[in-house]
Design a protein around this motif. Sequence first.
Motif: not given
Length: 201
Positions: A135-139, A171-173
């Motif tokens: 997937h490419d959803q934000p995390i 990648v982890l916001e």
Amino acid sequence: MPATPPNSAPFSVTVYCGARHGAQPAYTAAARALGRAIGERGWQLVYGGGKVGLMGEVADATLAAGGRVVGIIPATLKQMEVGHEGLHELHVVPTMHVRKQMMAERADVFIALPGGIGTLEELYEVWTWRQLKYHDQPIGLLNVAGYYDDLLRFMAHSVSEGFLSAPQNAVLEVGTDPVALMLRLAEQARAATGPDDYTRI
């Protein structure tokens, strides 16, 4: 991102969090603020289906603000986590793997609030799935009252020791304000146009 237009699927925020309240009132306040922000926008909360702890708080706050709530809970945890019977949908599933896959399939963004080993396991798995391009959803990670400070230091240590790339760590916001973090992730979700494939998990 604007409120959901009529007759379209609501924007879905999948939330991982504890089935306990934790030691500090700030954790409960953050869960309520996040749920309220989801509901006020007409969005949908997808979560683990429990009625207790931060799980119950975020669900109740979303419902009270007019949002839609979907819970997904394994049969073996329905008693332990006290399944929430007041949701729009409560799916009782046979395994944790089915639970996590269903939660991911409905997600536009993921946010982890404070929680224990279950929350961490869910966060790291969906983060790994992102690395594997399922997937490419934000995390996002909501670092309330410094709860995750030590974890973030450890992840930086993993980068310095060569076990994790800096881009993957980035990648982890991370945020401390639930509404600001959610809106940042929602904006990033506009670019998440790749096909999601959870059949490989």
